[in-house]
Design a protein around this motif. Structure first.
Motif, PDB file in Angstrom:
ATOM      1  N   GLU A 128       0.832  -1.199   0.000  1.00 19.97           N
ATOM      2  CA  GLU A 128       0.000   0.000   0.000  1.00 19.97           C
ATOM      3  C   GLU A 128       0.869   1.253   0.000  1.00 19.97           C
ATOM      4  O   GLU A 128       0.559   2.235  -0.677  1.00 19.97           O
ATOM      5  CB  GLU A 128      -0.932  -0.013   1.203  1.00 19.97           C
ATOM      6  CG  GLU A 128      -2.012  -1.095   1.130  1.00 19.97           C
ATOM      7  CD  GLU A 128      -2.997  -1.008   2.280  1.00 19.97           C
ATOM      8  OE1 GLU A 128      -2.945   0.005   3.017  1.00 19.97           O
ATOM      9  OE2 GLU A 128      -3.804  -1.942   2.435  1.00 19.97           O
ATOM     10  N   ALA A 130       2.375   1.623  -3.483  1.00 21.95           N
ATOM     11  CA  ALA A 130       1.326   2.028  -4.425  1.00 21.95           C
ATOM     12  C   ALA A 130       0.993   3.507  -4.265  1.00 21.95           C
ATOM     13  O   ALA A 130       0.818   4.220  -5.258  1.00 21.95           O
ATOM     14  CB  ALA A 130       0.080   1.176  -4.220  1.00 21.95           C
ATOM     15  N   MET A 166      -1.085   5.542  -7.078  1.00 27.36           N
ATOM     16  CA  MET A 166      -2.257   4.692  -7.242  1.00 27.36           C
ATOM     17  C   MET A 166      -3.183   4.840  -6.036  1.00 27.36           C
ATOM     18  O   MET A 166      -2.739   4.954  -4.899  1.00 27.36           O
ATOM     19  CB  MET A 166      -1.836   3.227  -7.402  1.00 27.36           C
ATOM     20  CG  MET A 166      -0.899   2.985  -8.568  1.00 27.36           C
ATOM     21  SD  MET A 166      -1.530   3.594 -10.164  1.00 27.36           S
ATOM     22  CE  MET A 166      -3.011   2.591 -10.341  1.00 27.36           C
ATOM     23  N   PHE A 174      -5.526   1.005  -3.476  1.00 27.36           N
ATOM     24  CA  PHE A 174      -4.776  -0.227  -3.711  1.00 27.36           C
ATOM     25  C   PHE A 174      -4.922  -1.187  -2.538  1.00 27.36           C
ATOM     26  O   PHE A 174      -4.880  -0.799  -1.375  1.00 27.36           O
ATOM     27  CB  PHE A 174      -3.298   0.093  -3.937  1.00 27.36           C
ATOM     28  CG  PHE A 174      -2.428  -1.121  -4.084  1.00 27.36           C
ATOM     29  CD1 PHE A 174      -2.290  -1.740  -5.318  1.00 27.36           C
ATOM     30  CD2 PHE A 174      -1.756  -1.649  -2.995  1.00 27.36           C
ATOM     31  CE1 PHE A 174      -1.481  -2.866  -5.463  1.00 27.36           C
ATOM     32  CE2 PHE A 174      -0.947  -2.766  -3.122  1.00 27.36           C
ATOM     33  CZ  PHE A 174      -0.823  -3.379  -4.359  1.00 27.36           C
ATOM     34  N   TYR A 177      -7.426  -1.920  -7.293  1.00 30.23           N
ATOM     35  CA  TYR A 177      -7.114  -0.499  -7.172  1.00 30.23           C
ATOM     36  C   TYR A 177      -8.194   0.287  -7.892  1.00 30.23           C
ATOM     37  O   TYR A 177      -8.976  -0.270  -8.673  1.00 30.23           O
ATOM     38  CB  TYR A 177      -5.732  -0.191  -7.771  1.00 30.23           C
ATOM     39  CG  TYR A 177      -5.532  -0.750  -9.165  1.00 30.23           C
ATOM     40  CD1 TYR A 177      -5.873  -0.008 -10.297  1.00 30.23           C
ATOM     41  CD2 TYR A 177      -5.015  -2.033  -9.349  1.00 30.23           C
ATOM     42  CE1 TYR A 177      -5.688  -0.527 -11.573  1.00 30.23           C
ATOM     43  CE2 TYR A 177      -4.833  -2.556 -10.620  1.00 30.23           C
ATOM     44  CZ  TYR A 177      -5.173  -1.802 -11.724  1.00 30.23           C
ATOM     45  OH  TYR A 177      -5.007  -2.327 -12.991  1.00 30.23           O
TER      46      TYR A 177
END
Length: 360
Positions: A114, A117, A122, A125, A143
């Motif tokens: 996480e 990401a 992102m 996620f 995601y």
């Protein structure tokens, strides 16, 4: 006012035309094919790639400078899609979860957490637990992502371009340089943006054949499965009453325009095994049509650069994105805008307005 001609009305050409238009330039799009509804577009337009595209955004953790460049473009496009979706719900954009399944994950995927990401930009996620993975899948995640109905979205872009004063010309071009000799209502061509897709003699270009199947079944997520043998299994919801695309073949230099019933059956069988929820209460697919598309692909990645042609004519090339045209579209459009500013002699310190100012 400079007059810019954009060659090509696929996702790259449409995005670039709108982005340039936002700079206050007169823009004309020249193309053989323009967006139309899925009900009328047919196999004779197989080389007009954008209507057949997957048209969604995937998580691809970058592992080298070229991938990092593309990742930055995908994040720019994500932000733009979010803004357009909020302002124009009719644009054909849907935000939903993206699901990734990998049978043989690389270290780049195994190392995703996480925290990593978030660092990659992102959102939403989460690594999937073992009990959430289909048989044969070793690693998975979900995601926040987006996908579009390409016929709806491309038509929306073209309509916005036209209502803001853009001009279109339906004409087949054999060599981009011939456009400099044409007569336009907006005056002589100052710069040509080559977003044609095929490269016109670029020896690094080749086509990648993809066969997919459009089904009436709906799906609430995009799903991509990378199989250990290098093949793919995926779905992209079309939304806006467009059904769901089931794929995934990638066949370099295969020019066969005819869909294979055997391939269709394989695609549907593999996806049903990966995501059985799509079969619904009836436990079956409702097939609408088979689709064969040709993705213009380029060895070494996309071409995004200026070229000074004979007579000092300026061309900005923007093509060769392979299967990532939609997810990189606004990042590439911004790159085109920057190259245009450079050519028109603006100070290197001039700030290019963000895409959110592109009159969308």
């Amino acid at each position: 006012m400079p007059h810019i001609v954009v060659l090509g009305a696929g996702i790259t050409g449409l995005s670039a035309a709108l982005r340039i238009q936002a700079e206050g330039h007169a823009v004309t799009i020249v193309a053989r094919d323009f967006p139309s509804g899925s009900e009328t577009i047919d196999g004779s337009q197989i080389n007009y790639t954008s209507p057949w595209g997957g048209a969604h955004n995937r998580l691809v953790p970058p592992t080298n400078p070229a991938e990092e460049r593309e990742h930055a473009m995908s994040l720019r496009t994500f932000d733009h899609m979010r803004a357009v979706h909020a302002r124009y719900p009719e644009a054909g954009i849907t935000f939903m979860k993206g699901v990734e399944y990998l049978e043989a994950p690389s270290e780049a995927y195994r190392g995703l957490s996480e925290e990593r990401a978030r660092a990659l930009g992102m959102q939403g996620f989460r690594v999937l637990g073992k009990g959430e993975l289909p048989q044969g899948v070793e690693w998975g995640c979900e995601y926040d992502t987006w996908c579009v109905n390409p016929m709806v979205y491309c038509s929306f872009l073209l309509r916005k371009f036209a209502i803001q004063g853009g001009k279109v010309l339906r004409k087949e071009v054999r060599d981009p340089k011939e456009i400099f000799s044409w007569t336009f209502d907006a005056g002589p061509v100052d710069v040509l943006v080559n977003a044609s897709g095929n490269g016109f003699g670029d020896e690094n270009m080749f086509i990648t054949r993809g066969q997919t199947c459009l089904v009436a079944n709906s799906c609430p997520v995009t799903v991509t499965r990378q199989n250990a043998d290098g093949s793919w299994t995926f779905c992209v919801p079309r939304n806006f009453d467009g059904g769901t695309i089931i794929g995934g073949t990638k066949e370099p230099n295969n020019w066969d325009p005819n869909p294979s019933l055997e391939v269709r059956e394989t695609l549907l069988r593999k996806f049903a095994a990966t995501y059985p929820q799509i079969l619904g209460r009836e436990g079956k697919f409702t097939v609408i049509r088979d689709i064969v598309g040709r993705r213009p692909t380029r060895k070494g990645g996309m071409r995004l650069e200026k070229e000074t042609a004979e007579g000092g004519k300026q061309i900005i090339h923007a093509y060769g994105l392979g299967g990532r045209g939609y997810e990189l579209s606004w990042g590439v459009a911004e790159g085109v805008a920057r190259l245009l500013v450079e050519h028109l002699g603006a100070s290197s310190q001039q700030q290019i307005p963000q895409v959110r100012d592109a009159k969308l």
